[in-house]
Design an enzyme around this catalytic site. Structure first.
Site, PDB file in Angstrom:
ATOM      1  N   GLY A 133       1.967   2.114  10.915  1.00 35.40           N
ATOM      2  CA  GLY A 133       2.884   3.239  10.774  1.00 35.40           C
ATOM      3  C   GLY A 133       3.541   3.656  12.079  1.00 35.40           C
ATOM      4  N   GLY A 159       2.662  -1.207   4.388  1.00 41.44           N
ATOM      5  CA  GLY A 159       2.719   0.225   4.095  1.00 41.44           C
ATOM      6  C   GLY A 159       4.152   0.671   3.895  1.00 41.44           C
ATOM      7  N   GLY A 160       4.750   1.244   4.937  1.00 37.05           N
ATOM      8  CA  GLY A 160       6.079   1.855   4.836  1.00 37.05           C
ATOM      9  C   GLY A 160       7.122   0.991   4.145  1.00 37.05           C
ATOM     10  CG  ASN A 174      -1.731   1.185   1.437  1.00 40.65           C
ATOM     11  OD1 ASN A 174      -1.786   2.042   0.554  1.00 40.65           O
ATOM     12  ND2 ASN A 174      -2.394   1.281   2.579  1.00 40.65           N
ATOM     13  CD1 TRP A 175       3.678   0.842  -2.582  1.00 38.65           C
ATOM     14  CD2 TRP A 175       3.623   1.627  -4.680  1.00 38.65           C
ATOM     15  NE1 TRP A 175       4.360  -0.043  -3.398  1.00 38.65           N
ATOM     16  CE2 TRP A 175       4.344   0.415  -4.690  1.00 38.65           C
ATOM     17  CE3 TRP A 175       3.451   2.305  -5.896  1.00 38.65           C
ATOM     18  CZ2 TRP A 175       4.893  -0.137  -5.846  1.00 38.65           C
ATOM     19  CZ3 TRP A 175       3.995   1.763  -7.064  1.00 38.65           C
ATOM     20  CH2 TRP A 175       4.716   0.558  -7.023  1.00 38.65           C
ATOM     21  CE  LYS A 176      -0.348   3.165   4.682  1.00 38.51           C
ATOM     22  NZ  LYS A 176      -0.250   3.242   6.128  1.00 38.51           N
TER      23      LYS A 176
HETATM   24  P1  PGA Z   1       2.569   0.144   7.789  1.00 39.46           P
HETATM   25  O1  PGA Z   1       1.132   0.337   7.078  1.00 39.46           O
HETATM   26  O2  PGA Z   1       3.145  -1.151   7.218  1.00 39.46           O
HETATM   27  O3  PGA Z   1       3.349   1.341   7.403  1.00 39.46           O
HETATM   28  O4  PGA Z   1       2.312   0.035   9.252  1.00 39.46           O
HETATM   29  C1  PGA Z   1       0.258  -0.757   6.880  1.00 39.46           C
HETATM   30  C2  PGA Z   1      -1.006  -0.264   6.236  1.00 39.46           C
HETATM   31  O5  PGA Z   1      -1.430   0.865   6.502  1.00 39.46           O
HETATM   32  O6  PGA Z   1      -1.639  -0.979   5.433  1.00 39.46           O
END
Ligand code: PGA
Length: 248
Positions: free
Chosen positions: A174, A229-230, A9-11
């Site tokens: 996050g 995410g990250g 998930n590149w947000k």
């Molecule tokens: P994170 O995010 O790996 O940065 O904790 C996960 C997500 O929001 O899907």
């Protein structure tokens, strides 16, 4: 059927050039990832076309980070699931905790998006998870069950049979604070038992998954992969996480 899935998930990150290069680097390193593992990347809407061009004809699938609850019409700023399908998306994340908690989207609204995504032929990656307060109040299972039932009320019990569920404790996203494999397994088992056809549904864990904790999480019996995410923004880290899936 359960298959290992790792979705990035590149947000709200990247430029047109950087997302093309990230997608290409993932393709270049794929030989380290078991052939049965489905790798998915979810760029922002405006980067879908660039990333689709890089991924075309490869085993890496494209996903979107969200989708509208409506099919078409006067809904300024929205992107319909059918539009995402036209860009080659096979998946769309629905009900991510940032949508629920930063943008205030309700269970019912997330469920309407879920139904719209399925109606367009995409697979929802439906996110559920409790806040720290919920966990401290002993409400983790109740919150997750409420989020699952919202979809059943809107889309019928069959809808969840064809979705991917992502269990993402809000306090772990996050923050660098991961659920322990045992904490995650407890909720994954609960989700599997709660779903009508839980035995065959893919359930991913998300929340600060990194190369050094992925294998222990993915080794748990009810964890089928991860929503990342990250760590999905660095090709090497993401590939190491993909390579940590079980290969049965
Ligand atoms: P994170 O995010 O790996 O940065 O904790 C996960 C997500 O929001 O899907």
């Amino acid at each position: 059927m359960r298959t290992p899935i790792v979705a990035g998930n590149w947000k709200l990150n990247g430029t047109r050039a950087s997302v093309r290069s990230l997608a290409q680097s993932i393709l270049d390193g794929l030989s380290s990832v078991h052939a049965d593992t489905q790798v998915v990347v979810c760029p922002s809407f405006v980067h879908l076309g660039d990333v689709a061009a890089v991924l075309d004809g490869t085993r890496v699938a494209l996903g979107a980070q969200d989708a509208a609850d409506q099919e078409q019409g006067a809904f300024t700023g929205e992107v319909a699931a059918a539009m995402l399908a036209e860009y080659g998306c096979r998946y769309a994340i629905v009900g991510h905790s940032e949508r629920r908690h930063v943008y205030g989207e309700s269970d019912a609204f997330s469920a309407a998006k879920f139904a719209a995504v399925r109606a367009a032929g995409l697979t929802p990656i439906y996110c559920v998870g409790e806040t720290l307060e919920d966990r401290e109040n002993g409400a983790t299972h109740a919150v997750v069950e409420r989020q699952l039932r919202a979809v059943e009320q809107h889309d019928g019990v069959a809808g969840l049979d064809e979705a991917v569920i992502a269990y993402e404790p809000v306090w772990a996203i996050g923050t660098g604070r991961t659920a322990t494999p045992e904490q995650a397994q407890d909720v994954h088992r609960f989700i599997r038992e709660t779903l009508r056809n839980g035995a065959s549904v893919n359930i991913l864990y998300g929340g600060s998954v990194k190369p050094d904790n992925a294998a222990a999480l993915f080794a748990m019996p009810d964890i089928d992969g991860g929503l990342i995410g990250g760590a999905s923004l660095q090709a090497d880290d993401f590939l190491a996480i993909c390579a940590a899936t079980r290969s049965e």
